[in-house]
Design a protein around this motif. Structure first.
Motif, PDB file in Angstrom:
ATOM      1  N   SER A  83       0.028   4.099   1.104  1.00 28.60           N
ATOM      2  CA  SER A  83      -0.376   5.073   2.121  1.00 28.60           C
ATOM      3  C   SER A  83       0.870   5.503   2.917  1.00 28.60           C
ATOM      4  O   SER A  83       1.909   4.864   2.847  1.00 28.60           O
ATOM      5  N   ARG A 105      -7.771   2.127   0.190  1.00 25.86           N
ATOM      6  CA  ARG A 105      -6.873   2.278  -0.935  1.00 25.86           C
ATOM      7  C   ARG A 105      -6.335   0.946  -1.464  1.00 25.86           C
ATOM      8  O   ARG A 105      -6.318   0.710  -2.654  1.00 25.86           O
ATOM      9  N   CYS A 106      -5.910   0.076  -0.561  1.00 30.67           N
ATOM     10  CA  CYS A 106      -5.257  -1.165  -1.029  1.00 30.67           C
ATOM     11  C   CYS A 106      -6.146  -2.398  -0.878  1.00 30.67           C
ATOM     12  O   CYS A 106      -5.734  -3.492  -1.244  1.00 30.67           O
ATOM     13  N   CYS A 135       0.829  -1.210   0.000  1.00 33.97           N
ATOM     14  CA  CYS A 135       0.000   0.000   0.000  1.00 33.97           C
ATOM     15  C   CYS A 135       0.865   1.262   0.000  1.00 33.97           C
ATOM     16  O   CYS A 135       1.852   1.363   0.731  1.00 33.97           O
TER      17      CYS A 135
HETATM   18 ZN   LIG Z   1      -3.676   0.491   2.410  1.00 30.51          ZN
END
Ligand SMILES: [Zn+2]
Length: 184
Positions: free
Chosen positions: A38, A65-66, A36
């Motif tokens: 982030s 997000r992931c 990820c």
């Molecule tokens: Zn993530």
């Protein structure tokens, strides 16, 4: 505790570790894949989990997000799974949404991974499987083209003929004539 190897994987967004663990951040209560992108948390706030349900059981939420709740499988394994699903379900009207459901992934992720590994979209591969089966049926049976189209999951016969011509540069009827065994 988190090992140096795990910390390194998180720091470098190493996707090869996505099939091995998830990490959760105590301060944000969110968990991620190692890959990820982030923001990097502080190491002392990171907790590592080796089973998918564990972070959720510990009160963590999946990162938007992931999408860390997808199964712990490598891209290659997952692609193989998708291929098997396509092979087993080509006769049905298999949408990307349905395929995503059957293979436990999001539609966009599924499309992306499959294309990355095979260089084809799942829909392209599906059409390829259907046309290969159709080719075999044209040669080994006397079924009308319409029926074959239907049986391979391409009920729209003009679309079927169009795809067939596009792939093999001849019509199903021409193909049958050329390849069907004659005599006896
Ligand atoms: Zn993530």
């Amino acid at each position: 505790m988190i090992t140096d190897e795990e910390w390194q994987a998180i720091k470098t967004n190493d996707a090869t570790y996505d099939s091995k663990f998830r990490y959760a951040v105590k301060t944000t209560k969110i968990f991620c894949r190692p890959s990820c992108h982030s923001r990097l948390p502080k190491r002392e706030n990171v907790e590592v989990f080796y089973h998918l349900d564990d972070p959720i059981n510990h009160g963590y939420r999946p990162c938007k997000r992931c999408r860390p709740t997808d199964a712990f499988v490598s891209n290659e394994e997952w692609t193989q799974e998708i291929e098997t699903i396509l092979q087993n379900n080509y006769q049905q009207n298999l949408t990307l949404e349905e395929l995503a459901y059957l293979s436990h992934g999001s539609e966009s992720h599924l499309r992306h991974v499959f294309k990355k590994v095979t260089n084809k979209t799942p829909q392209q591969r599906l059409t390829e499987i259907r046309l290969d089966v159709a080719k075999h049926m044209l040669v080994t049976t006397d079924k009308p083209v319409e029926k074959i189209a239907m049986e391979v999951g391409l009920a729209n016969v003009s679309y079927f003929i169009q795809r067939f011509k596009h792939s093999f540069h001849e019509s199903p009827k021409q193909y049958r004539k050329q390849h069907q065994k004659t005599g006896c």
